[in-house]
Write an enzyme that holds these catalytic residues in place. Structure first.
Site, PDB file in Angstrom:
ATOM      1  N   ASP A 260       0.865  -1.196   0.000  1.00 10.62           N
ATOM      2  CA  ASP A 260       0.000   0.000   0.000  1.00 10.62           C
ATOM      3  C   ASP A 260       0.896   1.239   0.000  1.00 10.62           C
ATOM      4  O   ASP A 260       2.078   1.169   0.349  1.00 10.62           O
ATOM      5  CB  ASP A 260      -0.936   0.010   1.211  1.00 10.62           C
ATOM      6  CG  ASP A 260      -0.214   0.307   2.505  1.00 10.62           C
ATOM      7  OD1 ASP A 260       0.746  -0.428   2.818  1.00 10.62           O
ATOM      8  OD2 ASP A 260      -0.580   1.269   3.213  1.00 10.62           O
TER       9      ASP A 260
ATOM     10  N   GLU B  26      -0.050  -0.427   5.722  1.00  7.27           N
ATOM     11  CA  GLU B  26       0.965   0.153   6.612  1.00  7.27           C
ATOM     12  C   GLU B  26       0.783   1.658   6.747  1.00  7.27           C
ATOM     13  O   GLU B  26       0.888   2.214   7.841  1.00  7.27           O
ATOM     14  CB  GLU B  26       2.369  -0.170   6.089  1.00  7.27           C
ATOM     15  CG  GLU B  26       3.479   0.063   7.103  1.00  7.27           C
ATOM     16  CD  GLU B  26       3.981   1.497   7.163  1.00  7.27           C
ATOM     17  OE1 GLU B  26       4.587   1.862   8.171  1.00  7.27           O
ATOM     18  OE2 GLU B  26       3.750   2.272   6.219  1.00  7.27           O
TER      19      GLU B  26
END
Ligand code: ZN
Length: 450
Positions: A92, A156
């Protein structure tokens, strides 16, 4: 580049790595599904899963984590009796922010002035490519000498903690002898660096009450106890004259023993205005990596526009304290709460409440894994020696893994050197760093197995 065969293989694989990174960057995998469709994150997750399968990983799975995102897991069996190494990255990314501020489209990997630009190029899609390159280089030179687990997190940057909670609920899944977190970076391009400490943090909310209600500042001001003034006093007591953080009982004088951060460079990196002094004491590295730092994140009080001539009955503040390595975050929280309560003047009522907390992290740099990494870096970065840096912020997963696997050695490396401008517009990765760090990781696995 060194002539080690592993490094030569990595160099030959760079064109393919660039094409793959371009594919991965093209997914708008921001794990905020109100802003970006879930299908973008799913696309990136499937890309990673396919790449692992293609390298011979077994048990490849998309794990549904409690925050509604997916982490990608895979296992690559090594020789019988070998040690296990966990390689971490995240797929991500931060949102591009101001798209107009980008010189080239954020989700199109673009080469300019010897760097590759794109959101996630360094943080941390490049980290996924780095792991793949290292494994491919080993396979072309006799095989991967350890068992490998890969975990690629899907949220994250959101800080929603999905993988942390999943790992706690499945404590065997990520167990390893050594963990390589590929989400940090060299201190500068060409200087091989391991991040050995992370500061912890605690968040405390303080509320001060003095009156049953606000009073007219003309009629009552001068004798009526002002809650906002009391809060300001208490907050000010958290700093010495030079701006150092002073929480009663909290050690504030530790020294950083790794590489040093030049003061002029820091002024430039932090964009400090001319004539304004840095705060704190000791070296810059002492201040940002080894000592506590308090920051008032917010104050509830009347905004300037619409303010009335009133003595305030109540005021609130949210206070963040970065906790130095070696200090327990729970202990630091208690000290901060006690300090605020002791330093609120005039008998004002004060209530403090802990909102969040994360432990600091300190690696054991005398461990065999650190020796293996130092030897790998010396080969992949000819003429340089491995450097130790700290990080002022925290990586919560790092603490989760350290708590779950206290015997495991944890190494933080990666592509996020300062020029990468991670989280900002015009993020980029240095292809030379990708090459050297992939070779580093491959050589590290060889040394560690040996
Ligand atoms: Zn990252």
């Amino acid at each position: 580049m060194s002539s080690h065969p592993v490094a030569e293989t990595v160099a030959s694989l760079i064109p393919r790595a660039r094409a793959e990174l371009a594919e991965l960057v093209a997914f708008k995998s921001v794990a905020d599904f109100d802003q970006y469709p879930r299908s973008e994150s799913e696309g990136a997750a499937n890309w990673v899963a396919d790449a692992l399968r293609a390298e011979g990983f077994t048990d490849v799975a998309l794990l549904d984590t409690p925050d509604g995102t997916q982490s990608v897991y895979g296992f690559l069996p090594g020789p019988e009796g070998a040690r296990t190494v966990l390689l971490y990255a995240h797929y991500d990314v931060q949102p591009p922010l101001d798209e107009a501020g980008w010189d080239t489209p954020p989700f199109e990997l673009t080469e300019r002035d010897g760097r590759w630009y794109g959101r996630g190029a360094a943080d941390c899609k490049g980290g996924i490519i780095m792991h793949l390159l290292a494994l491919r280089a080993l396979k072309a030179n006799g095989g991967v000498p350890v068992h490998i687990k890969v975990i690629a997190e899907g949220s994250e940057e959101q800080g929603t903690g999905g993988l942390e909670r999943y790992a706690e609920e499945h404590p065997e899944l990520l167990r390893a002898d050594t963990i390589v977190i590929g989400d940090a970076g060299n201190f500068r391009v060409g200087l091989p660096t391991v991040t050995t400490t992370l500061r912890g943090m605690t968040l405390v909310r303080a509320q001060v009450d003095t009156l049953q209600g606000n009073l007219h500042s003309g009629q009552f001001g001068g004798a009526a106890p002002d809650a906002l003034a009391a809060l300001i006093r208490a907050l000010d007591s958290l700093r010495a004259e030079d701006g150092s953080t002073t929480v009663d009982g909290l050690p504030g004088g530790a020294a950083w023993e790794g590489l040093q951060y030049d003061e002029e460079q820091f002024r430039k990196d932090a964009k400090v205005l001319d004539g304004v002094e840095l705060i704190g004491s000791g070296t810059v590295a002492d201040r940002i990596w080894a000592r506590p730092a308090v920051t008032v994140l917010g104050i509830d009080c009347p905004p300037v526009v619409g303010a009335t001539p009133s003595v305030q009955a109540s005021a609130r503040a949210l206070i963040s304290l970065r906790v130095p390595p070696g200090v327990d975050a729970a202990e630091a929280t208690k000290l901060l709460q006690a300090h605020l309560e002791a330093h609120t003047p005039w008998g004002a009522r004060v209530r403090t409440e802990q909102i969040g907390q994360g432990q600091a992290f300190r690696a054991d740099t005398t461990s065999p894994a650190y020796r293996a990494m130092a030897d790998a870096m010396a080969v992949a970065y000819p003429g340089e020696r491995m450097q130790y840096a700290g990080q002022g912020g925290s990586i919560p997963l790092c603490n989760t893994l350290a708590a779950l696997y206290p015997e495991a050695e944890i190494l933080l490396i990666g592509l996020s050197e300062p020029e990468a401008q991670i989280h900002a517009v015009n993020e980029s990765v240095s292809p030379g760093e990708l090459e050297r760090l992939s070779a580093t990781e491959a050589l590290f696995l060889l040394n560690y197995a040996g």
